[in-house]
Scaffold this motif. Structure first.
Motif, PDB file in Angstrom:
ATOM      1  N   ALA A 111       2.227  15.658 -14.382  1.00  0.00           N
ATOM      2  CA  ALA A 111       1.923  17.087 -14.261  1.00  0.00           C
ATOM      3  C   ALA A 111       3.050  17.930 -14.860  1.00  0.00           C
ATOM      4  N   VAL A 112       4.278  17.568 -14.557  1.00  0.00           N
ATOM      5  CA  VAL A 112       5.421  18.321 -15.089  1.00  0.00           C
ATOM      6  C   VAL A 112       5.476  18.182 -16.605  1.00  0.00           C
ATOM      7  N   ALA A 113       5.249  16.978 -17.117  1.00  0.00           N
ATOM      8  CA  ALA A 113       5.284  16.778 -18.577  1.00  0.00           C
ATOM      9  C   ALA A 113       4.191  17.578 -19.257  1.00  0.00           C
ATOM     10  N   GLY A 114       3.010  17.646 -18.630  1.00  0.00           N
ATOM     11  CA  GLY A 114       1.912  18.415 -19.200  1.00  0.00           C
ATOM     12  C   GLY A 114       2.220  19.908 -19.228  1.00  0.00           C
ATOM     13  N   LEU A 115       2.856  20.393 -18.173  1.00  0.00           N
ATOM     14  CA  LEU A 115       3.213  21.808 -18.124  1.00  0.00           C
ATOM     15  C   LEU A 115       4.299  22.139 -19.134  1.00  0.00           C
ATOM     16  N   LEU A 116       5.249  21.244 -19.336  1.00  0.00           N
ATOM     17  CA  LEU A 116       6.323  21.485 -20.293  1.00  0.00           C
ATOM     18  C   LEU A 116       5.789  21.516 -21.714  1.00  0.00           C
ATOM     19  N   ALA A 153       0.839  -1.205   0.000  1.00  0.00           N
ATOM     20  CA  ALA A 153       0.000   0.000   0.000  1.00  0.00           C
ATOM     21  C   ALA A 153       0.871   1.250   0.000  1.00  0.00           C
ATOM     22  N   THR A 154       1.895   1.240   0.824  1.00  0.00           N
ATOM     23  CA  THR A 154       2.808   2.385   0.878  1.00  0.00           C
ATOM     24  C   THR A 154       3.523   2.566  -0.457  1.00  0.00           C
ATOM     25  N   ASP A 155       4.032   1.474  -1.026  1.00  0.00           N
ATOM     26  CA  ASP A 155       4.713   1.545  -2.319  1.00  0.00           C
ATOM     27  C   ASP A 155       3.769   2.053  -3.410  1.00  0.00           C
ATOM     28  N   PHE A 156       2.528   1.574  -3.379  1.00  0.00           N
ATOM     29  CA  PHE A 156       1.544   2.008  -4.374  1.00  0.00           C
ATOM     30  C   PHE A 156       1.311   3.506  -4.275  1.00  0.00           C
ATOM     31  N   GLU A 157       1.132   3.992  -3.052  1.00  0.00           N
ATOM     32  CA  GLU A 157       0.892   5.424  -2.858  1.00  0.00           C
ATOM     33  C   GLU A 157       2.073   6.262  -3.326  1.00  0.00           C
ATOM     34  N   LEU A 158       3.281   5.825  -2.978  1.00  0.00           N
ATOM     35  CA  LEU A 158       4.469   6.579  -3.390  1.00  0.00           C
ATOM     36  C   LEU A 158       4.629   6.580  -4.898  1.00  0.00           C
ATOM     37  N   THR A 159       4.429   5.435  -5.517  1.00  0.00           N
ATOM     38  CA  THR A 159       4.551   5.333  -6.970  1.00  0.00           C
ATOM     39  C   THR A 159       3.489   6.173  -7.661  1.00  0.00           C
ATOM     40  N   ASP A 160       2.267   6.109  -7.139  1.00  0.00           N
ATOM     41  CA  ASP A 160       1.174   6.891  -7.715  1.00  0.00           C
ATOM     42  C   ASP A 160       1.462   8.388  -7.609  1.00  0.00           C
ATOM     43  N   PHE A 161       1.956   8.812  -6.455  1.00  0.00           N
ATOM     44  CA  PHE A 161       2.267  10.224  -6.238  1.00  0.00           C
ATOM     45  C   PHE A 161       3.377  10.684  -7.179  1.00  0.00           C
ATOM     46  N   GLU A 162       4.443   9.884  -7.266  1.00  0.00           N
ATOM     47  CA  GLU A 162       5.570  10.256  -8.132  1.00  0.00           C
ATOM     48  C   GLU A 162       5.150  10.279  -9.603  1.00  0.00           C
ATOM     49  N   SER A 163       4.326   9.321  -9.999  1.00  0.00           N
ATOM     50  CA  SER A 163       3.842   9.288 -11.389  1.00  0.00           C
ATOM     51  C   SER A 163       2.981  10.507 -11.684  1.00  0.00           C
ATOM     52  N   ALA A 164       2.119  10.876 -10.754  1.00  0.00           N
ATOM     53  CA  ALA A 164       1.259  12.048 -10.944  1.00  0.00           C
ATOM     54  C   ALA A 164       2.101  13.314 -11.082  1.00  0.00           C
TER      55      ALA A 164
END
Length: 106
Positions: A96-101, A81-92
């Protein structure tokens, strides 16, 4: 494309329950021998107690191992669960950065 909403809170809730169950199973291992007196089987105690003690030790060991396995499984679910949350957060963040660029909207 539809978003998939994963609730890791339920994973943690269930892992806590399984962990407690594992503790109960592990503690139950002592029940096979702790409440048994030397005269538990009356006149047949000398015949029954030695094999019972041997079998009880096997059952107790199996309970300890099963309880430990349940606890470890619960810990792994919590870690997932912790790994999923961290991965999801980092992916988001990366999306977001790719969309802004690209000048797009996120």
């Amino acid at each position: 494309m539809a978003d998939i909403d994963v609730k890791t809170d339920s994973w943690r809730k269930h892992s806590r329950k399984v962990y407690r169950d594992g503790l109960t199973v592990t503690q139950g291992a002592t029940a096979y021998t702790s409440a048994l007196s030397d005269h538990a089987f009356g006149v047949f105690s000398s015949l029954i107690l030695p094999p019972y003690a041997l079998v009880a030790a096997c059952f107790a060991q199996a309970h300890r191992e099963a309880g430990t396995t349940l606890q470890r499984g619960a810990e792994l679910v919590d870690m997932a669960a912790t790994d999923f949350e961290l991965t999801d957060f980092e992916s988001a963040k990366k999306i977001a950065v790719a969309g802004l660029l690209d000048g797009g909207y996120v």
